[in-house]
Motif scaffolding. Structure first.
Motif, short mmCIF file in Angstrom:
data_model
loop_
_atom_site.label_atom_id
_atom_site.label_comp_id
_atom_site.label_asym_id
_atom_site.label_seq_id
_atom_site.Cartn_x
_atom_site.Cartn_y
_atom_site.Cartn_z
N UNK A 103 -4.03 -0.71 8.65
CA UNK A 103 -3.79 -0.26 10.02
C UNK A 103 -4.99 -0.62 10.89
N UNK A 104 -4.72 -0.84 12.17
CA UNK A 104 -5.77 -0.95 13.17
C UNK A 104 -5.65 0.30 14.04
N UNK A 105 -6.73 1.00 14.26
CA UNK A 105 -6.64 2.35 14.82
C UNK A 105 -7.66 2.62 15.91
N UNK A 127 -4.09 -13.35 3.13
CA UNK A 127 -5.26 -13.75 2.35
C UNK A 127 -6.39 -12.76 2.51
N UNK A 128 -6.60 -12.28 3.76
CA UNK A 128 -7.65 -11.29 3.99
C UNK A 128 -7.37 -10.00 3.25
N UNK A 129 -6.11 -9.55 3.28
CA UNK A 129 -5.77 -8.31 2.59
C UNK A 129 -5.89 -8.46 1.08
N UNK A 130 -5.48 -9.62 0.56
CA UNK A 130 -5.61 -9.86 -0.88
C UNK A 130 -7.08 -9.82 -1.30
N UNK A 131 -7.94 -10.43 -0.46
CA UNK A 131 -9.37 -10.41 -0.77
C UNK A 131 -9.91 -9.00 -0.74
N UNK A 132 -9.44 -8.22 0.27
CA UNK A 132 -9.88 -6.83 0.39
C UNK A 132 -9.47 -6.05 -0.85
N UNK A 133 -8.19 -6.22 -1.28
CA UNK A 133 -7.70 -5.49 -2.45
C UNK A 133 -8.47 -5.86 -3.70
N UNK A 134 -8.75 -7.16 -3.86
CA UNK A 134 -9.49 -7.60 -5.04
C UNK A 134 -10.89 -7.03 -5.05
N UNK A 135 -11.51 -7.01 -3.88
CA UNK A 135 -12.86 -6.44 -3.78
C UNK A 135 -12.87 -4.97 -4.14
N UNK A 150 -13.41 4.95 19.17
CA UNK A 150 -13.89 3.81 18.41
C UNK A 150 -12.70 3.16 17.71
N UNK A 151 -12.83 1.90 17.39
CA UNK A 151 -11.78 1.19 16.67
C UNK A 151 -12.16 1.09 15.20
N UNK A 152 -11.15 1.08 14.35
CA UNK A 152 -11.40 0.98 12.92
C UNK A 152 -10.18 0.39 12.24
N UNK A 153 -10.42 -0.53 11.32
CA UNK A 153 -9.34 -1.08 10.49
C UNK A 153 -9.39 -0.39 9.14
N UNK A 154 -8.26 0.21 8.75
CA UNK A 154 -8.23 1.11 7.60
C UNK A 154 -7.06 0.77 6.69
N UNK A 155 -7.32 0.59 5.41
CA UNK A 155 -6.23 0.46 4.45
C UNK A 155 -5.83 1.86 4.00
N UNK A 156 -4.57 2.20 4.23
CA UNK A 156 -4.06 3.54 3.92
C UNK A 156 -2.62 3.44 3.46
N UNK A 157 -2.11 4.55 2.94
CA UNK A 157 -0.73 4.56 2.45
C UNK A 157 0.26 4.70 3.61
N UNK A 158 1.23 3.80 3.63
CA UNK A 158 2.34 3.92 4.57
C UNK A 158 3.45 4.78 3.96
#
Length: 409
Positions: A131-133, A29-37, A115-123
């Protein structure tokens, strides 16, 4: 150990037994919301590279040894954040993105900024994943120290000096629901409870630090140790730290940094679109992807490992996540293999394939003798051919017919 420390260690351990806040449906649900945004933001124009980098840029740590006179030597990032043609951040760390061998005989203070960062990227092309990085790449920065050094680890939750931009699409409650309201670090090179993790549980917007003395030379893994620990690791939060012996390592011509990880997506390998993390698949230990340095073809093509005929090569190879690797170079033989990260032990000689346990690493040395393209694989070959565990080593130079040639031509 005081009561609060014991409770923290217990909560970390129990994180592996509870669903916590990483339920797959919530994550999707969180990822779907992120994608829609993001889709909404893209109209009438797509997000610029600069805007994407404000959310997801990452680089090497700053490693700052302090000399005897108090001078702090500042080593800048080796590689700026890159982007795919899609405009998404480049998630994979290059194999040559690691600090140079140390050239000193005295112990010093080494400061490492993470530092930590959550990033949407191509697999892989057309397939994206959150990803959590550490520092915006998978694996995290390669940390280098010397036996006797005092190492300081500074960890911030979110990229510093971005005024919260890395979390602009998430409220604190959403972070908790997605499972990354806290991050931390457990370094296997640390002698102390939790490898530092009890001291480094960093909430959103916080920063914490701790120090340890590097007492045992070796090549070690580090990873996140915040509940649910397996989820944080599976999403990419791992890296390696090398503690060189006091006398240093023997000189080589090339060094490379490679980590294999297993990734668990809701869709099958190659299914297009934004893929949610599947906790169910992780618990069943059935990943869709086995990857070197974060994504399919992260270490191939123009990102391949490169060397020349006659050069001595050193590989640091580790497994960041949950399933052991069967590391092999097709057409190559390891001159020296230091198993389990035990670089002070006599190496095994003339080795074809080595098993690397989860949360472990090896050091491999060999000489490039014949030009051509060599494949780095997990020799459980469906993982290489069908699930992504494949990289290239390109050796340039003159032909060596005394060693390798066709007959009858």
């Amino acid at each position: 150990m005081n009561k609060s420390s014991r409770l923290l260690l217990l909560s970390i351990a129990l994180g592996g037994l509870t669903t916590g806040c990483t339920d797959e449906a919530q994550t999707k649900a969180q990822l779907d919301k992120y994608a829609a945004t993001q889709a909404e933001k893209a109209e009438p124009k797509p997000m610029s590279i600069e805007e994407m980098e404000a959310h997801s840029a990452g680089g090497m740590q700053h490693s700052m040894p302090v000399s005897a006179d108090g001078q702090m030597q500042h080593v800048m990032p080796a590689e700026p954040a890159g982007t795919h043609q899609s405009g998404m951040a480049e998630i994979g760390r290059r194999a040559d993105d690691l600090p140079a061998p140390l050239n000193r005989t005295q112990a010093q203070r080494v400061s490492v900024d993470l530092y930590t960062d959550e990033i949407v990227a191509e697999i892989m092309p057309g397939v994206s994943y959150e990803y959590w990085t550490y520092n915006g790449k998978v694996p995290g920065p390669f940390i280098r120290a010397r036996a006797g050094d005092q190492v300081e680890i500074h960890l911030s939750h979110g990229k510093p000096n971005v005024a919260g931009a890395a979390h602009s699409e998430h409220a604190s409650g959403q972070h908790a629901a997605a499972g990354h309201s806290a991050h931390s670090i457990d370094l296997h090179a640390v002698v102390g409870p939790g490898g530092g993790a009890p001291l480094m549980q960093v909430e959103q917007g916080e920063a914490k630090s701790f120090s340890f003395k590097a007492t045992h030379p070796g090549i070690y893994v580090y990873h996140c140790a915040s509940p649910h620990v397996p989820t944080h690791i599976a999403n990419g939060m791992y890296g390696m730290i090398l503690v060189e012996p006091e006398q240093g390592l023997a000189k080589v011509d090339r060094e490379f940094y490679v980590m294999q990880g297993d990734f668990y997506t809701s869709g099958n390998y190659g299914d297009k679109g934004l893929q949610a993390f599947s906790k169910e698949k992780m618990l069943a230990e059935k990943p869709e992807y086995f990857l070197f340095n974060g994504r399919v073809n992260s270490l191939s093509g123009d990102r391949a490992l490169k060397a020349k005929v006659g050069e001595k090569i050193r590989l640091f190879v580790g497994v960041g996540s949950h399933i052991a690797a069967n590391f092999h170079i097709i057409g190559g033989i390891f001159d020296s293999l230091y198993q389990y990260g035990a670089i002070m032990n006599p190496p095994l000689k003339n080795v074809q394939t080595t098993v690397i346990a989860p949360g472990s690493a090896v050091m491999i040395e060999f000489t490039a003798e014949v030009p051509g393209t060599y494949l780095l694989v997990d020799h459980s070959l469906t993982r290489a051919i069908d699930k992504g565990a494949l990289a290239e080593l390109i050796i340039e130079g003159p032909a060596q017919p005394a060693l390798y040639k066709p007959i009858g031509q």
